[in-house]
Motif scaffolding. Sequence first.
Motif, PDB file in Angstrom:
ATOM      1  N   VAL A   1      -5.746  -5.318  -4.388  1.00  0.00           N
ATOM      2  CA  VAL A   1      -4.587  -5.885  -3.688  1.00  0.00           C
ATOM      3  C   VAL A   1      -5.073  -6.450  -2.355  1.00  0.00           C
ATOM      4  O   VAL A   1      -5.600  -5.712  -1.513  1.00  0.00           O
ATOM      5  CB  VAL A   1      -3.502  -4.829  -3.452  1.00  0.00           C
ATOM      6  CG1 VAL A   1      -2.285  -5.468  -2.783  1.00  0.00           C
ATOM      7  CG2 VAL A   1      -3.101  -4.166  -4.762  1.00  0.00           C
ATOM      8  N   SER A   2      -4.899  -7.734  -2.165  1.00  0.00           N
ATOM      9  CA  SER A   2      -5.347  -8.387  -0.932  1.00  0.00           C
ATOM     10  C   SER A   2      -4.166  -8.736  -0.034  1.00  0.00           C
ATOM     11  O   SER A   2      -3.006  -8.740  -0.472  1.00  0.00           O
ATOM     12  CB  SER A   2      -6.126  -9.667  -1.264  1.00  0.00           C
ATOM     13  OG  SER A   2      -5.264 -10.636  -1.837  1.00  0.00           O
ATOM     14  N   SER A   3      -4.481  -9.064   1.199  1.00  0.00           N
ATOM     15  CA  SER A   3      -3.430  -9.506   2.131  1.00  0.00           C
ATOM     16  C   SER A   3      -2.797 -10.799   1.651  1.00  0.00           C
ATOM     17  O   SER A   3      -1.579 -11.006   1.819  1.00  0.00           O
ATOM     18  CB  SER A   3      -4.023  -9.698   3.534  1.00  0.00           C
ATOM     19  OG  SER A   3      -4.566  -8.509   4.028  1.00  0.00           O
ATOM     20  N   ASP A   4      -3.600 -11.669   1.052  1.00  0.00           N
ATOM     21  CA  ASP A   4      -3.055 -12.935   0.550  1.00  0.00           C
ATOM     22  C   ASP A   4      -2.049 -12.683  -0.561  1.00  0.00           C
ATOM     23  O   ASP A   4      -1.012 -13.358  -0.637  1.00  0.00           O
ATOM     24  CB  ASP A   4      -4.187 -13.826   0.044  1.00  0.00           C
ATOM     25  CG  ASP A   4      -5.076 -14.330   1.174  1.00  0.00           C
ATOM     26  OD1 ASP A   4      -4.603 -14.338   2.323  1.00  0.00           O
ATOM     27  OD2 ASP A   4      -6.236 -14.696   0.901  1.00  0.00           O
ATOM     28  N   ASP A   5      -2.352 -11.730  -1.454  1.00  0.00           N
ATOM     29  CA  ASP A   5      -1.398 -11.375  -2.516  1.00  0.00           C
ATOM     30  C   ASP A   5      -0.085 -10.908  -1.909  1.00  0.00           C
ATOM     31  O   ASP A   5       1.004 -11.313  -2.336  1.00  0.00           O
ATOM     32  CB  ASP A   5      -1.979 -10.269  -3.409  1.00  0.00           C
ATOM     33  CG  ASP A   5      -3.193 -10.719  -4.191  1.00  0.00           C
ATOM     34  OD1 ASP A   5      -3.255 -11.911  -4.555  1.00  0.00           O
ATOM     35  OD2 ASP A   5      -4.074  -9.877  -4.444  1.00  0.00           O
ATOM     36  N   PHE A   6      -0.201 -10.028  -0.917  1.00  0.00           N
ATOM     37  CA  PHE A   6       0.990  -9.463  -0.279  1.00  0.00           C
ATOM     38  C   PHE A   6       1.816 -10.548   0.394  1.00  0.00           C
ATOM     39  O   PHE A   6       3.036 -10.629   0.208  1.00  0.00           O
ATOM     40  CB  PHE A   6       0.563  -8.399   0.729  1.00  0.00           C
ATOM     41  CG  PHE A   6       1.705  -7.665   1.363  1.00  0.00           C
ATOM     42  CD1 PHE A   6       2.231  -6.533   0.779  1.00  0.00           C
ATOM     43  CD2 PHE A   6       2.261  -8.113   2.560  1.00  0.00           C
ATOM     44  CE1 PHE A   6       3.291  -5.862   1.361  1.00  0.00           C
ATOM     45  CE2 PHE A   6       3.315  -7.455   3.156  1.00  0.00           C
ATOM     46  CZ  PHE A   6       3.837  -6.321   2.544  1.00  0.00           C
ATOM     47  N   GLN A   7       1.166 -11.397   1.169  1.00  0.00           N
ATOM     48  CA  GLN A   7       1.899 -12.408   1.924  1.00  0.00           C
ATOM     49  C   GLN A   7       2.489 -13.486   1.018  1.00  0.00           C
ATOM     50  O   GLN A   7       3.597 -13.962   1.265  1.00  0.00           O
ATOM     51  CB  GLN A   7       0.977 -13.044   2.965  1.00  0.00           C
ATOM     52  CG  GLN A   7       0.602 -12.110   4.104  1.00  0.00           C
ATOM     53  CD  GLN A   7      -0.312 -12.768   5.109  1.00  0.00           C
ATOM     54  OE1 GLN A   7      -1.266 -13.451   4.741  1.00  0.00           O
ATOM     55  NE2 GLN A   7      -0.029 -12.566   6.392  1.00  0.00           N
ATOM     56  N   TYR A   8       1.765 -13.862  -0.021  1.00  0.00           N
ATOM     57  CA  TYR A   8       2.262 -14.921  -0.911  1.00  0.00           C
ATOM     58  C   TYR A   8       3.581 -14.520  -1.552  1.00  0.00           C
ATOM     59  O   TYR A   8       4.506 -15.345  -1.660  1.00  0.00           O
ATOM     60  CB  TYR A   8       1.229 -15.226  -1.996  1.00  0.00           C
ATOM     61  CG  TYR A   8       1.685 -16.286  -2.976  1.00  0.00           C
ATOM     62  CD1 TYR A   8       1.610 -17.638  -2.647  1.00  0.00           C
ATOM     63  CD2 TYR A   8       2.211 -15.932  -4.211  1.00  0.00           C
ATOM     64  CE1 TYR A   8       2.041 -18.607  -3.534  1.00  0.00           C
ATOM     65  CE2 TYR A   8       2.647 -16.896  -5.104  1.00  0.00           C
ATOM     66  CZ  TYR A   8       2.555 -18.227  -4.761  1.00  0.00           C
ATOM     67  OH  TYR A   8       2.992 -19.186  -5.647  1.00  0.00           O
ATOM     68  N   PHE A   9       3.677 -13.268  -1.970  1.00  0.00           N
ATOM     69  CA  PHE A   9       4.922 -12.833  -2.624  1.00  0.00           C
ATOM     70  C   PHE A   9       6.037 -12.625  -1.607  1.00  0.00           C
ATOM     71  O   PHE A   9       7.139 -13.172  -1.758  1.00  0.00           O
ATOM     72  CB  PHE A   9       4.685 -11.546  -3.407  1.00  0.00           C
ATOM     73  CG  PHE A   9       5.946 -10.996  -4.032  1.00  0.00           C
ATOM     74  CD1 PHE A   9       6.399 -11.479  -5.244  1.00  0.00           C
ATOM     75  CD2 PHE A   9       6.698 -10.012  -3.394  1.00  0.00           C
ATOM     76  CE1 PHE A   9       7.562 -10.997  -5.820  1.00  0.00           C
ATOM     77  CE2 PHE A   9       7.863  -9.514  -3.953  1.00  0.00           C
ATOM     78  CZ  PHE A   9       8.301 -10.010  -5.176  1.00  0.00           C
TER      79      PHE A   9
ATOM     80  N   SER B   1      -3.714  -2.507   2.093  1.00  0.00           N
ATOM     81  CA  SER B   1      -4.705  -1.431   2.002  1.00  0.00           C
ATOM     82  C   SER B   1      -4.077  -0.160   1.442  1.00  0.00           C
ATOM     83  O   SER B   1      -4.705   0.550   0.636  1.00  0.00           O
ATOM     84  CB  SER B   1      -5.308  -1.156   3.388  1.00  0.00           C
ATOM     85  OG  SER B   1      -5.973  -2.295   3.884  1.00  0.00           O
ATOM     86  N   LYS B   2      -2.857   0.148   1.838  1.00  0.00           N
ATOM     87  CA  LYS B   2      -2.182   1.333   1.308  1.00  0.00           C
ATOM     88  C   LYS B   2      -1.949   1.196  -0.200  1.00  0.00           C
ATOM     89  O   LYS B   2      -2.164   2.146  -0.961  1.00  0.00           O
ATOM     90  CB  LYS B   2      -0.854   1.548   2.031  1.00  0.00           C
ATOM     91  CG  LYS B   2      -0.996   1.970   3.481  1.00  0.00           C
ATOM     92  CD  LYS B   2       0.319   2.469   4.055  1.00  0.00           C
ATOM     93  CE  LYS B   2       1.351   1.376   4.127  1.00  0.00           C
ATOM     94  NZ  LYS B   2       2.613   1.841   4.782  1.00  0.00           N
ATOM     95  N   LEU B   3      -1.522   0.023  -0.628  1.00  0.00           N
ATOM     96  CA  LEU B   3      -1.284  -0.198  -2.057  1.00  0.00           C
ATOM     97  C   LEU B   3      -2.592  -0.185  -2.837  1.00  0.00           C
ATOM     98  O   LEU B   3      -2.646   0.330  -3.964  1.00  0.00           O
ATOM     99  CB  LEU B   3      -0.555  -1.526  -2.258  1.00  0.00           C
ATOM    100  CG  LEU B   3       0.861  -1.603  -1.682  1.00  0.00           C
ATOM    101  CD1 LEU B   3       1.425  -3.013  -1.817  1.00  0.00           C
ATOM    102  CD2 LEU B   3       1.783  -0.612  -2.379  1.00  0.00           C
ATOM    103  N   LEU B   4      -3.640  -0.737  -2.265  1.00  0.00           N
ATOM    104  CA  LEU B   4      -4.943  -0.723  -2.924  1.00  0.00           C
ATOM    105  C   LEU B   4      -5.450   0.705  -3.087  1.00  0.00           C
ATOM    106  O   LEU B   4      -5.998   1.066  -4.145  1.00  0.00           O
ATOM    107  CB  LEU B   4      -5.937  -1.546  -2.109  1.00  0.00           C
ATOM    108  CG  LEU B   4      -7.392  -1.546  -2.597  1.00  0.00           C
ATOM    109  CD1 LEU B   4      -7.484  -2.094  -4.012  1.00  0.00           C
ATOM    110  CD2 LEU B   4      -8.284  -2.338  -1.641  1.00  0.00           C
ATOM    111  N   LEU B   5      -5.265   1.527  -2.070  1.00  0.00           N
ATOM    112  CA  LEU B   5      -5.689   2.922  -2.144  1.00  0.00           C
ATOM    113  C   LEU B   5      -4.949   3.659  -3.251  1.00  0.00           C
ATOM    114  O   LEU B   5      -5.550   4.424  -4.017  1.00  0.00           O
ATOM    115  CB  LEU B   5      -5.449   3.602  -0.793  1.00  0.00           C
ATOM    116  CG  LEU B   5      -5.907   5.069  -0.675  1.00  0.00           C
ATOM    117  CD1 LEU B   5      -7.414   5.172  -0.852  1.00  0.00           C
ATOM    118  CD2 LEU B   5      -5.472   5.647   0.669  1.00  0.00           C
ATOM    119  N   ALA B   6      -3.647   3.427  -3.374  1.00  0.00           N
ATOM    120  CA  ALA B   6      -2.868   4.075  -4.427  1.00  0.00           C
ATOM    121  C   ALA B   6      -3.300   3.587  -5.807  1.00  0.00           C
ATOM    122  O   ALA B   6      -3.431   4.383  -6.749  1.00  0.00           O
ATOM    123  CB  ALA B   6      -1.380   3.798  -4.209  1.00  0.00           C
TER     124      ALA B   6
END
Length: 663
Positions: free
Chosen positions: A122-130, A165-170
């Motif tokens: 999960v990247s920051s770009d993924d998060f921001q795009y959605f 980062s929190k979502l990637l860790l999970a």
Amino acid sequence: MRSYDTDGEEFTSQQNHDEVVHQTSIKVKIPTGDVQYDTRDDIEEQAGRRLTDRFQLARDAPICNGALFDEFGYLGDTTSTKAILEGTYDYPPEMDEHTRLLCKEAHRIFSLKSIEEISNYVSSDDFQYFWQHADEFIQSSYSHIHFCHYMAIAHDRYLSALEASKLLLAATTGIPMGRWGSALTVLLEKEFGNIYLEKVRAICLLEADFNWLNKLIFAKRMMDQAYDNGLVPVEQFARRGVQASHGVLCKVLFCDMMRALHEMAGIRIPSVDFGNCYDAVGHPIASIALQAFQVPLTTIVLSLSVLQTMTFFLRTGYGVSTSGYGGTRSDPTFGLGQGNGMAPSGFSAVSSLMVGAFQRLGHASDFSGAWSGLLFCLAAIIYVDNTDLLLRSKWVSKGRQMLWYMMGWKWLIITTIPQKDGLPAPIPLWDVGDAEETLGVWSCPKGDFSVHIEKKMEVGHLWVERLRWNKCPAGDGWLGFRYSLIPKVTYGFAAITIDPDVLERSFQKLYRDVLSPLRVNENITKFYRMAPKRVMGLGMPNPGIKMLAYKLHLLQTEWNQPTSVGQMLRQSLEVFQMETGLSTNIMEADYDRYETLATGGWLKQFWCLCRRYDVQFQLGRKFPIPLMRVEDKAIMDLICATDLFLQSAWRSINCVIVQIVVG
């Protein structure tokens, strides 16, 4: 028998704060009758108890009991699962036959070299795009951290990186956040006014970030790879670019071909209702299916473990309940949760195993082009919980609610199906002329859609009565007529067949009824009702032209495509060409002269509409029946060109010719 259900759609992205009407009463069926509950405590108690039972339906599956449960557990994360996927598992002789078939199909999919492991990064770009394009009014999150919070975070790169980062860790560890274990349940009526608890949808409003993570990995990445590699079977119609009416059309074309080929004997069409399909998915087999689709095990365990121990709080017209219901690690709840971002994709993975196992039993219907020899196989028409099996051989099936048609002869044997309590329940056999509602269309193997038109006219006249009593302005009434009523009464026009005159009479009666509430003299003539506005007409749509337009659009978009609809249209056309016996483009022939050569069906009605409205429809050069030599003609072309035989005899002559050629 059943109503059109859109369980396959993602309700999480559709529920607006201002549009949801929460329940203030429910009904429950008990052996002595129906009981209605109106108080807050009664509604929460009944809903919690019965929804828990619904979410535990899959606990009776063979893989969740006995020795199989010891091997696979609730999450399917054991070494036995790995052995099944790799093809090294030693199946015990006492293992349930159908579970064995599902596992073997999972191994077949997993062993495909063309698919790679799905990324759970999960990247920051993924998060921001959605989140920068999300709708802030979507409901979610028992914790009150809603869409608008994440939309605000998405505009800051540091906060976005923190959330990603929190979502990637999970996702990589399989350990969920604590607040993900609580969710809201909203009860929505499938049919207006039907408040029976078993007939309402239990929509789960999960935590927004958890739900987005499910969408990203399962609905986006997994399904993109599945479609690219052909893992989703053609029998699954709840997929991208496919409409529900396409499933109805495939069944219509199947019945048309069987009637034209006189192959009704032995043809069966069991109509199966999965019932609570999302809520009745067993997690062990879901885990196996998702692993076969190459989703990382840690991500699967993360999503399923949250659902198994989820605490659901009920939101009704009285507010949010203070006590919840749900499962524990030792007594988990199953299901994928309607409203969960992974539910449609998870069910697609499970149903892919089901279709493959069904085909392994030899129940698929094989089609061979009438003159091209083009092969096509279709075992069923599946749209989430609505399923029609297309059987041309012996069949064995299990389901909660079923009916079936025998197209060839009177069937005197009572067919039963085992139930949860061990007692057999009879499966009703319907006459081929009895209409059943499937995906919003009333259809039957006989090809008679008069019931569908009657039902749509009932809907239309009810809409008119409501308009008459509401006294809304004429301008608003016309908006409702064009954008609400017309789409309702013309739904399914691309799939159905009906006499154009019958269709015209039904719609003209409806048009006359609606004129008065729209502030127009109801005695205005038919010409001015349907004439364009530029010649002082009302512009009401001509139903025949509307139906022809739907069919033309369908042919333009689906013809000869590698889809179920495209291939069934091709197969049906070749049967239609062979049945008429003409070597020319049949759609350009004189309908009034040659219509006796063809059996009634979808293509014949399309041919009729083309001639009725003077539309020229031409096929590509490779689709008419090819002739062996220059100047060759089909025998029926020569017979029809002479006056030696009456038109009433042409069909019989062509049947004899076909029989001789086939024999």
